[in-house]
Design a protein around this motif. Structure first.
Motif, PDB file in Angstrom:
ATOM      1  N   ALA A   1     -15.067  29.429  25.977  1.00 40.23           N
ATOM      2  CA  ALA A   1     -15.608  28.585  26.772  1.00 40.23           C
ATOM      3  C   ALA A   1     -16.102  27.336  26.515  1.00 40.23           C
ATOM      4  N   ASP A   2     -16.887  27.428  25.380  1.00 44.20           N
ATOM      5  CA  ASP A   2     -17.353  26.158  24.693  1.00 44.20           C
ATOM      6  C   ASP A   2     -16.577  25.109  24.439  1.00 44.20           C
ATOM      7  N   ALA A   3     -15.394  25.556  23.807  1.00 43.17           N
ATOM      8  CA  ALA A   3     -14.226  24.537  23.435  1.00 43.17           C
ATOM      9  C   ALA A   3     -13.421  23.989  24.534  1.00 43.17           C
ATOM     10  N   LYS A   4     -13.370  24.657  25.634  1.00 46.82           N
ATOM     11  CA  LYS A   4     -12.861  24.117  26.690  1.00 46.82           C
ATOM     12  C   LYS A   4     -13.826  23.081  27.686  1.00 46.82           C
ATOM     13  N   ILE A   5     -15.184  23.355  27.526  1.00 44.98           N
ATOM     14  CA  ILE A   5     -16.010  22.355  27.840  1.00 44.98           C
ATOM     15  C   ILE A   5     -15.885  21.092  27.246  1.00 44.98           C
ATOM     16  N   ALA A   6     -15.859  21.184  26.029  1.00 44.72           N
ATOM     17  CA  ALA A   6     -15.534  19.960  24.922  1.00 44.72           C
ATOM     18  C   ALA A   6     -14.375  19.215  25.693  1.00 44.72           C
ATOM     19  N   GLU A   7     -13.280  20.165  25.734  1.00 46.94           N
ATOM     20  CA  GLU A   7     -12.086  19.562  26.492  1.00 46.94           C
ATOM     21  C   GLU A   7     -12.406  18.794  27.816  1.00 46.94           C
ATOM     22  N   ALA A   8     -13.211  19.225  28.586  1.00 44.08           N
ATOM     23  CA  ALA A   8     -13.588  18.787  30.047  1.00 44.08           C
ATOM     24  C   ALA A   8     -14.467  17.573  29.937  1.00 44.08           C
ATOM     25  N   ASP A   9     -15.379  17.657  28.815  1.00 41.28           N
ATOM     26  CA  ASP A   9     -16.142  16.488  28.463  1.00 41.28           C
ATOM     27  C   ASP A   9     -15.432  15.154  27.997  1.00 41.28           C
TER      28      ASP A   9
ATOM     29  N   PRO B   1     -31.159  17.928  36.758  1.00 45.45           N
ATOM     30  CA  PRO B   1     -31.445  16.451  36.924  1.00 45.45           C
ATOM     31  C   PRO B   1     -30.558  15.660  37.551  1.00 45.45           C
ATOM     32  N   TYR B   2     -29.247  16.238  37.796  1.00 47.37           N
ATOM     33  CA  TYR B   2     -28.226  15.345  38.567  1.00 47.37           C
ATOM     34  C   TYR B   2     -27.053  16.157  38.963  1.00 47.37           C
ATOM     35  N   ASP B   3     -26.442  15.915  39.799  1.00 51.57           N
ATOM     36  CA  ASP B   3     -25.150  16.629  40.509  1.00 51.57           C
ATOM     37  C   ASP B   3     -24.015  16.641  39.696  1.00 51.57           C
ATOM     38  N   SER B   4     -23.788  17.610  38.776  1.00 49.91           N
ATOM     39  CA  SER B   4     -22.687  17.797  37.942  1.00 49.91           C
ATOM     40  C   SER B   4     -22.460  19.090  37.364  1.00 49.91           C
ATOM     41  N   ALA B   5     -21.065  19.411  37.712  1.00 46.11           N
ATOM     42  CA  ALA B   5     -20.723  20.903  37.181  1.00 46.11           C
ATOM     43  C   ALA B   5     -21.108  20.980  35.722  1.00 46.11           C
TER      44      ALA B   5
ATOM     45  N   PRO C   1     -23.112  25.384  42.130  1.00 45.51           N
ATOM     46  CA  PRO C   1     -23.121  25.073  43.345  1.00 45.51           C
ATOM     47  C   PRO C   1     -21.896  24.995  44.484  1.00 45.51           C
ATOM     48  N   GLU C   2     -21.762  25.438  45.456  1.00 44.80           N
ATOM     49  CA  GLU C   2     -20.720  25.407  46.320  1.00 44.80           C
ATOM     50  C   GLU C   2     -20.185  23.978  46.516  1.00 44.80           C
ATOM     51  N   ALA C   3     -21.171  23.072  46.580  1.00 48.17           N
ATOM     52  CA  ALA C   3     -20.982  21.618  46.930  1.00 48.17           C
ATOM     53  C   ALA C   3     -19.941  21.039  45.829  1.00 48.17           C
ATOM     54  N   LEU C   4     -20.001  21.567  44.716  1.00 48.85           N
ATOM     55  CA  LEU C   4     -19.370  20.999  43.581  1.00 48.85           C
ATOM     56  C   LEU C   4     -18.090  21.867  43.099  1.00 48.85           C
ATOM     57  N   ASP C   5     -17.747  22.606  44.014  1.00 47.47           N
ATOM     58  CA  ASP C   5     -16.558  23.701  43.810  1.00 47.47           C
ATOM     59  C   ASP C   5     -14.919  22.771  43.855  1.00 47.47           C
ATOM     60  N   VAL C   6     -14.064  23.324  43.243  1.00 45.09           N
ATOM     61  CA  VAL C   6     -12.783  22.577  43.334  1.00 45.09           C
ATOM     62  C   VAL C   6     -11.850  23.171  44.068  1.00 45.09           C
ATOM     63  N   GLU C   7     -11.197  22.616  45.214  1.00 43.97           N
ATOM     64  CA  GLU C   7     -10.304  23.408  46.060  1.00 43.97           C
ATOM     65  C   GLU C   7      -9.124  24.092  45.225  1.00 43.97           C
TER      66      GLU C   7
ATOM     67  N   LYS D   1     -11.158  16.610  34.729  1.00 45.58           N
ATOM     68  CA  LYS D   1     -12.260  17.013  34.411  1.00 45.58           C
ATOM     69  C   LYS D   1     -12.964  18.140  35.192  1.00 45.58           C
ATOM     70  N   ALA D   2     -13.033  17.947  36.599  1.00 49.53           N
ATOM     71  CA  ALA D   2     -13.736  18.821  37.621  1.00 49.53           C
ATOM     72  C   ALA D   2     -12.949  20.132  37.444  1.00 49.53           C
ATOM     73  N   ARG D   3     -11.468  20.226  37.483  1.00 47.11           N
ATOM     74  CA  ARG D   3     -10.564  21.325  37.653  1.00 47.11           C
ATOM     75  C   ARG D   3     -11.055  22.086  36.272  1.00 47.11           C
ATOM     76  N   LEU D   4     -11.172  21.461  35.341  1.00 49.85           N
ATOM     77  CA  LEU D   4     -11.431  22.059  33.767  1.00 49.85           C
ATOM     78  C   LEU D   4     -12.886  22.846  33.965  1.00 49.85           C
ATOM     79  N   TYR D   5     -13.996  22.026  34.488  1.00 47.26           N
ATOM     80  CA  TYR D   5     -14.925  22.764  34.757  1.00 47.26           C
ATOM     81  C   TYR D   5     -15.082  23.829  35.445  1.00 47.26           C
ATOM     82  N   ALA D   6     -14.180  23.920  36.836  1.00 42.78           N
ATOM     83  CA  ALA D   6     -14.094  25.171  37.578  1.00 42.78           C
ATOM     84  C   ALA D   6     -13.547  26.489  36.882  1.00 42.78           C
ATOM     85  N   GLU D   7     -12.565  25.929  35.916  1.00 39.06           N
ATOM     86  CA  GLU D   7     -11.709  26.989  35.439  1.00 39.06           C
ATOM     87  C   GLU D   7     -12.785  27.668  34.277  1.00 39.06           C
ATOM     88  N   ILE D   8     -13.627  26.847  33.704  1.00 43.34           N
ATOM     89  CA  ILE D   8     -14.629  27.479  32.845  1.00 43.34           C
ATOM     90  C   ILE D   8     -15.663  28.205  33.482  1.00 43.34           C
TER      91      ILE D   8
END
Length: 497
Positions: free
Chosen positions: A426-434, A403-407, A313-319, A442-449
């Motif tokens: 992408a999976d490896a990058k998700i693990a890095e973000a986690d 269930p909650y507001d998270s990328a 969702p746009e509300a969770l976007d990273v500038e 963390k937010a920027r990594l999720y946006a890149e994913i």
């Protein structure tokens, strides 16, 4: 628009279901006695124990078994077993102070027992829809008689929302701590106010008996809607997009149709990629070809259904990171022309393209969805074929609310554990973000994913999910909310704590 045949069939079905209900189920309005039915497409059996709960079972568990925190009728996190809490600055420690309370068998609730139950529950939920979330828990420790600490491996900004999920309600040897208790199961499930066991004799207890109760049942959409129209229930929960034509056919007042502004994923997830559809650039053609506004306005009773072109969702976007597809600014006509030319060139060089097989439920709303998508594909030189759920298909409709507001949640629905059409990178990058402890990183990594996955097109977003209920305006304790959650206790004015 539905044709005459579809409308006739729907009205006939509703009429057949409603006839016995009109005679047997109507009741006088009483805000202290509320009847609720939950729509389920599968099993209508209600069992609050386990990890893979239906919506009805989750609703019952939340009513009988409080967790540390819960959700109110507005979808907000509120105290439940825990009276208050503090979170460490690094987000790795949550300390809860419990209310002085008892289980429904009279035993005292202690931090030691709650910690033990939580450890067990976190372990059980590693095989549930919350499996990725509970894996962040490192340790649960009882500190004193009424204080516990939950320690995390990495920050989880939405951890309180996770703890408020109905699965996190705690039973001790089958005993919960309210806010409601099971009264009977004779004609559906009946729950009333949970009061801590006292030493008063039965006569005194009878004099103080609370006459507020909620009955809970689970049934098909047709039966639930007919029961509501006949006056047999005041509230219907868990309506989805494919049930909407039934509401229209039943001529339910538009003011009674209550839409929750939920977030989630509603679109086509690839589960097989062969031939034409094995190429991400060709899966992009599917995303371009779908006329989302035309599709969404084909459903009766919903005028503000929002389309989606991206995953998060746009509300969770990273500038600074644009995760919209490159063609997002094109008109529908331009997209159709581009897609048609692409398909023509492919056929000229590669030959015939096998129709896209789409797995959908057997429901009137799914009929509308499929016909729209098939029509859009035919406009660009492609075709689609429909199969039932569980059958071999190229794509399946994904209709899940977050269930909650998270990328994090959105991305993890598209990993290699969820679909074979995926990207290991992408999976490896998700693990890095986690694992990241800095929330901005963390937010920027999720946006890149997200950008990587948008360009991979293993998921074709169509819209936000639809979740609706039926309830009269002014129904006590009922509010539409972004969680799509409607607790039973608030319907009769019973607080969670």
């Amino acid at each position: 628009m539905m044709n005459f045949r579809s409308t006739f069939w729907l009205n006939s079905l509703l009429a057949l279901v409603a006839i016995p209900l009109l005679a047997a189920c109507s009741f006088a309005e009483d805000e202290d006695q509320v009847r609720v039915t939950v729509i389920e497409d599968g099993s209508t059996h209600i069992n609050p124990v386990g990890t893979r709960l239906t919506f009805a079972s989750s609703t019952m568990r939340a009513a009988m078994a409080k967790g540390l925190v819960g959700l109110d009728q507005e979808g907000r996190v509120v105290p439940a077993l825990a009276a208050r809490w503090i979170v460490s600055e690094d987000g790795l420690s949550y300390i809860f102070r419990l209310f002085d309370a008892k289980w429904d068998d009279g035993r005292q609730i202690t931090a030691e027992r709650v910690a033990r139950l939580l450890r067990s529950r976190f372990s059980e939920l590693r095989k549930s829809r919350l499996q990725y979330d509970v894996s962040v828990v490192d340790e649960v420790v009882s500190m004193t008689g009424r204080v516990i600490e939950i320690r995390l491996d990495a920050p989880h900004p939405n951890f309180l929302q996770l703890l408020a999920q109905p699965e996190m309600g705690l039973f001790r040897a089958g005993h919960g701590a309210g806010p409601m208790r099971l009264l009977s199961e004779e004609d559906g499930i009946k729950l009333n106010r949970f009061d801590e066991p006292s030493q008063e004799d039965e006569e005194e207890e009878a004099e103080q008996e609370d006459d507020r109760w909620v009955s809970l049942r689970s049934e098909t959409a047709a039966a639930a809607i007919a029961r509501y129209r006949a006056g047999g229930v005041q509230v219907v929960l868990n309506g989805k997009y494919h049930h909407l034509p039934l509401v229209d056919a039943a001529d339910i007042s538009s003011s009674d149709l209550r839409l929750d502004p939920v977030a989630g994923l509603f679109g086509l997830r690839f589960i097989r990629a062969e031939g034409f559809w094995a190429v991400p650039g060709n899966r992009e053609i599917l995303a371009m070809a779908i006329n989302r506004p035309a599709l969404l306005t084909s459903f009766p009773g919903v005028s503000a259904w929002q389309s989606r072109l991206k995953i998060i969702p746009e509300a969770l976007d990273v500038e600074g990171i644009n995760t919209y597809p490159d063609w997002a600014s094109m008109t529908m006509e331009a997209r159709t022309a581009f897609a048609r030319n692409h398909v023509t060139r492919w056929k000229a060089s590669e030959g015939r393209i096998t129709p896209l097989t789409i797995a959908l439920s057997d429901a009137a709303g799914a009929d509308i969805l499929f016909k729209r998508i098939q029509s859009d594909l035919r406009r660009v030189g492609l075709d689609a074929r429909r199969v039932g759920l569980g059958k071999n298909a190229d794509v399946e409709l994904m209709d899940e609310i977050a269930p909650y507001d998270s990328a994090q949640w959105f991305l993890k629905q598209l990993t290699c554990t969820q679909t074979p059409v995926c990207l290991n990178d992408a999976d490896a990058k998700i693990a890095e973000a986690d694992a990241a402890t800095n929330l901005q990183i963390k937010a920027r990594l999720y946006a890149e994913i997200e950008k990587i996955l948008v360009e991979h097109y293993n998921f074709i977003p169509i819209a936000v999910p639809i979740r609706w209920s039926l309830a009269k305006q002014g129904q006590r304790g009922f509010s539409v909310n972004s969680r799509g959650w409607h607790p039973l206790n608030t319907l009769v004015g019973i607080p969670i704590s």
